[in-house]
Design a protein around this motif. Structure first.
Motif, PDB file in Angstrom:
ATOM      1  N   PRO A  55       1.147  -1.116  -0.093  1.00 16.13           N
ATOM      2  CA  PRO A  55       0.095  -0.241   0.239  1.00 16.13           C
ATOM      3  C   PRO A  55       0.980   1.573  -0.141  1.00 16.13           C
ATOM      4  CG  PRO A  55      -0.174  -0.740   1.885  1.00 16.13           C
ATOM      5  CD  PRO A  55       0.457  -2.200   1.205  1.00 16.13           C
ATOM      6  N   VAL A  56       0.208   2.106  -0.444  1.00  7.40           N
ATOM      7  CA  VAL A  56       1.096   3.841  -0.302  1.00  7.40           C
ATOM      8  C   VAL A  56       0.342   4.692   0.753  1.00  7.40           C
ATOM      9  CG1 VAL A  56       0.746   5.407  -2.112  1.00  7.40           C
ATOM     10  CG2 VAL A  56       0.759   3.715  -3.084  1.00  7.40           C
ATOM     11  N   VAL A  57       2.423   4.552   1.377  1.00  8.03           N
ATOM     12  CA  VAL A  57       1.298   4.925   2.884  1.00  8.03           C
ATOM     13  C   VAL A  57       1.987   6.268   2.133  1.00  8.03           C
ATOM     14  CG1 VAL A  57       1.202   5.049   5.087  1.00  8.03           C
ATOM     15  CG2 VAL A  57       1.453   3.343   3.340  1.00  8.03           C
ATOM     16  N   HIS A  58       3.349   6.387   2.265  1.00 11.70           N
ATOM     17  CA  HIS A  58       3.550   8.223   3.043  1.00 11.70           C
ATOM     18  C   HIS A  58       4.117   8.616   1.701  1.00 11.70           C
ATOM     19  CE1 HIS A  58       2.949   8.037   6.730  1.00 11.70           C
ATOM     20  NE2 HIS A  58       3.900   6.823   7.176  1.00 11.70           N
ATOM     21  N   ASN A 100      -7.975   9.390  -2.557  1.00 13.74           N
ATOM     22  CA  ASN A 100      -8.532   9.468  -1.333  1.00 13.74           C
ATOM     23  C   ASN A 100      -7.891   8.058  -0.445  1.00 13.74           C
ATOM     24  OD1 ASN A 100      -9.722  12.087  -1.340  1.00 13.74           O
ATOM     25  ND2 ASN A 100     -10.887  11.429  -1.620  1.00 13.74           N
ATOM     26  N   ALA A 101      -7.727   7.976   0.352  1.00 16.64           N
ATOM     27  CA  ALA A 101      -6.871   6.767   1.336  1.00 16.64           C
ATOM     28  C   ALA A 101      -8.794   5.843   0.564  1.00 16.64           C
ATOM     29  CB  ALA A 101      -7.697   6.918   2.576  1.00 16.64           C
ATOM     30  N   GLY A 102      -8.100   4.643  -0.126  1.00 20.19           N
ATOM     31  CA  GLY A 102      -9.249   4.132  -0.436  1.00 20.19           C
ATOM     32  C   GLY A 102      -8.439   2.360  -1.258  1.00 20.19           C
ATOM     33  N   ILE A 103      -8.878   1.441  -1.473  1.00 20.13           N
ATOM     34  CA  ILE A 103      -9.241   0.490  -2.359  1.00 20.13           C
ATOM     35  C   ILE A 103      -9.458   1.084  -3.201  1.00 20.13           C
ATOM     36  CG2 ILE A 103      -8.940  -2.080  -2.955  1.00 20.13           C
ATOM     37  CD1 ILE A 103      -9.357  -2.254  -0.087  1.00 20.13           C
ATOM     38  N   TYR A 104      -8.612   0.688  -4.652  1.00 12.25           N
ATOM     39  CA  TYR A 104      -8.376   0.809  -5.619  1.00 12.25           C
ATOM     40  C   TYR A 104      -8.274  -0.054  -6.794  1.00 12.25           C
ATOM     41  CZ  TYR A 104      -9.147   5.602  -4.334  1.00 12.25           C
ATOM     42  OH  TYR A 104      -9.105   7.021  -3.517  1.00 12.25           O
ATOM     43  N   ILE A 105      -8.367  -0.633  -7.998  1.00 10.12           N
ATOM     44  CA  ILE A 105      -8.330  -1.441  -9.519  1.00 10.12           C
ATOM     45  C   ILE A 105      -7.220  -0.736 -10.035  1.00 10.12           C
ATOM     46  CG2 ILE A 105      -9.072  -2.815 -10.916  1.00 10.12           C
ATOM     47  CD1 ILE A 105      -9.433  -3.397  -7.754  1.00 10.12           C
ATOM     48  N   MET A 106      -5.871  -0.621 -10.296  1.00 11.55           N
ATOM     49  CA  MET A 106      -5.368  -0.471 -10.865  1.00 11.55           C
ATOM     50  C   MET A 106      -4.604  -0.906 -12.666  1.00 11.55           C
ATOM     51  SD  MET A 106      -1.804   1.836 -10.646  1.00 11.55           S
ATOM     52  CE  MET A 106      -1.185   0.711  -9.444  1.00 11.55           C
ATOM     53  N   LYS A 107      -4.788  -0.814 -13.399  1.00 13.59           N
ATOM     54  CA  LYS A 107      -4.885  -1.074 -15.286  1.00 13.59           C
ATOM     55  C   LYS A 107      -3.781  -0.287 -15.543  1.00 13.59           C
ATOM     56  CE  LYS A 107      -7.814  -2.340 -19.397  1.00 13.59           C
ATOM     57  NZ  LYS A 107      -9.285  -1.949 -19.791  1.00 13.59           N
ATOM     58  N   VAL A 108      -2.595  -1.671 -15.738  1.00 17.36           N
ATOM     59  CA  VAL A 108      -1.898  -0.829 -16.628  1.00 17.36           C
ATOM     60  C   VAL A 108      -1.863  -1.590 -18.018  1.00 17.36           C
ATOM     61  CG1 VAL A 108       0.722  -0.945 -16.587  1.00 17.36           C
ATOM     62  CG2 VAL A 108      -0.139  -1.003 -14.720  1.00 17.36           C
ATOM     63  N   VAL A 109      -1.583  -0.628 -19.008  1.00 15.53           N
ATOM     64  CA  VAL A 109      -2.342  -0.762 -19.893  1.00 15.53           C
ATOM     65  C   VAL A 109      -0.392  -0.967 -20.810  1.00 15.53           C
ATOM     66  CG1 VAL A 109      -3.138  -0.482 -22.350  1.00 15.53           C
ATOM     67  CG2 VAL A 109      -3.922  -0.760 -20.552  1.00 15.53           C
ATOM     68  N   ASP A 111       1.771  -1.839 -24.273  1.00 18.16           N
ATOM     69  CA  ASP A 111       1.631  -2.786 -26.032  1.00 18.16           C
ATOM     70  C   ASP A 111       0.606  -3.656 -26.375  1.00 18.16           C
ATOM     71  OD1 ASP A 111       2.810  -3.741 -28.323  1.00 18.16           O
ATOM     72  OD2 ASP A 111       4.005  -5.667 -26.924  1.00 18.16           O
ATOM     73  N   GLY A 112      -0.698  -2.962 -26.144  1.00 22.94           N
ATOM     74  CA  GLY A 112      -1.578  -4.098 -26.690  1.00 22.94           C
ATOM     75  C   GLY A 112      -2.465  -4.497 -25.379  1.00 22.94           C
ATOM     76  N   ARG A 113      -1.762  -4.348 -24.261  1.00 22.48           N
ATOM     77  CA  ARG A 113      -2.210  -5.924 -23.119  1.00 22.48           C
ATOM     78  C   ARG A 113      -1.784  -5.020 -22.413  1.00 22.48           C
ATOM     79  NH1 ARG A 113       2.108 -10.477 -24.385  1.00 22.48           N
ATOM     80  NH2 ARG A 113       1.663 -10.957 -22.205  1.00 22.48           N
ATOM     81  N   TYR A 114      -2.930  -5.940 -21.380  1.00 20.39           N
ATOM     82  CA  TYR A 114      -3.268  -4.732 -19.702  1.00 20.39           C
ATOM     83  C   TYR A 114      -2.747  -6.147 -18.538  1.00 20.39           C
ATOM     84  CZ  TYR A 114      -7.325  -6.992 -19.049  1.00 20.39           C
ATOM     85  OH  TYR A 114      -8.740  -7.426 -19.216  1.00 20.39           O
ATOM     86  N   ILE A 115      -3.247  -5.134 -17.444  1.00 21.38           N
ATOM     87  CA  ILE A 115      -2.857  -6.328 -16.208  1.00 21.38           C
ATOM     88  C   ILE A 115      -3.706  -5.083 -15.283  1.00 21.38           C
ATOM     89  CG2 ILE A 115      -0.502  -7.412 -17.021  1.00 21.38           C
ATOM     90  CD1 ILE A 115       0.447  -6.066 -14.143  1.00 21.38           C
ATOM     91  N   ALA A 116      -4.266  -5.692 -14.176  1.00 18.48           N
ATOM     92  CA  ALA A 116      -4.842  -5.297 -12.915  1.00 18.48           C
ATOM     93  C   ALA A 116      -4.128  -5.818 -12.403  1.00 18.48           C
ATOM     94  CB  ALA A 116      -6.049  -5.290 -13.209  1.00 18.48           C
ATOM     95  N   ARG A 117      -3.836  -4.317 -11.061  1.00 21.50           N
ATOM     96  CA  ARG A 117      -4.236  -4.841  -9.834  1.00 21.50           C
ATOM     97  C   ARG A 117      -4.788  -4.200  -8.830  1.00 21.50           C
ATOM     98  NH1 ARG A 117      -2.152  -9.073 -11.140  1.00 21.50           N
ATOM     99  NH2 ARG A 117      -0.236  -9.904 -12.113  1.00 21.50           N
ATOM    100  N   LYS A 118      -4.907  -4.873  -7.406  1.00 22.06           N
ATOM    101  CA  LYS A 118      -5.973  -4.348  -6.430  1.00 22.06           C
ATOM    102  C   LYS A 118      -4.559  -3.384  -5.346  1.00 22.06           C
ATOM    103  CE  LYS A 118      -6.316  -6.425  -2.857  1.00 22.06           C
ATOM    104  NZ  LYS A 118      -6.908  -6.559  -1.649  1.00 22.06           N
ATOM    105  N   LEU A 119      -4.763  -1.735  -5.936  1.00 27.02           N
ATOM    106  CA  LEU A 119      -3.869  -0.499  -5.291  1.00 27.02           C
ATOM    107  C   LEU A 119      -4.648  -0.305  -4.205  1.00 27.02           C
ATOM    108  CD1 LEU A 119      -1.719   1.373  -5.430  1.00 27.02           C
ATOM    109  CD2 LEU A 119      -3.386   3.361  -6.779  1.00 27.02           C
ATOM    110  N   VAL A 120      -3.667   0.083  -2.709  1.00 22.31           N
ATOM    111  CA  VAL A 120      -4.558   0.358  -1.702  1.00 22.31           C
ATOM    112  C   VAL A 120      -3.028   1.916  -0.933  1.00 22.31           C
ATOM    113  CG1 VAL A 120      -5.064  -0.054   0.516  1.00 22.31           C
ATOM    114  CG2 VAL A 120      -4.876  -1.470  -0.956  1.00 22.31           C
TER     115      VAL A 120
END
Length: 122
Positions: A55-58, A100-109, A111-120
């Protein structure tokens, strides 16, 4: 129009599934968060992508690197699936100061492909 709707749903469904998992209450939410604070602790994800800290804190930025030095676009969704941030990475860094503080879904695109990860964000 139907092809466009189908393509959109196929691209967003993995994000929504992750959002549902993120929104599911857990007795110990800390258990589900893999704490990654430095490049040394980061584990290569699908496609050779590294993301830290999480998670991102500081920090004001999340560093996202990959084996390929190609352009990366990042989309961030809230747990309801609404896109709230879209950035093209500069210096492999995503500016998260607007989140803001919370849980998000981050999609990295890349070369035409993507992955999705949880971001806190804390």
């Amino acid at each position: 129009m139907n092809k466009l709707c189908t393509a959109f749903m196929l691209s967003i469904l993995p994000c929504l599934a992750l959002a549902q998992m993120a929104a599911t209450p857990n007795e110990n939410p800390e258990k589900d968060i893999q704490k990654i604070s430095s490049k040394e602790e980061a584990v290569k994800q699908d496609g050779g992508i590294l993301m830290y800290p999480n998670p991102v804190v500081h920090s004001k930025f999340v560093t996202i690197t990959s084996d390929k030095e190609l352009q990366k676009d990042v989309l961030v969704y809230n747990v309801m699936g609404k896109e709230i941030l879209k950035q093209q990475l500069k210096n492999n860094r995503l500016d998260v100061t607007s989140l803001n503080a919370g849980i998000y879904i981050m999609k990295v695109v890349q070369d035409g492909r993507y992955i999705a990860r949880k971001l806190v964000i804390r």
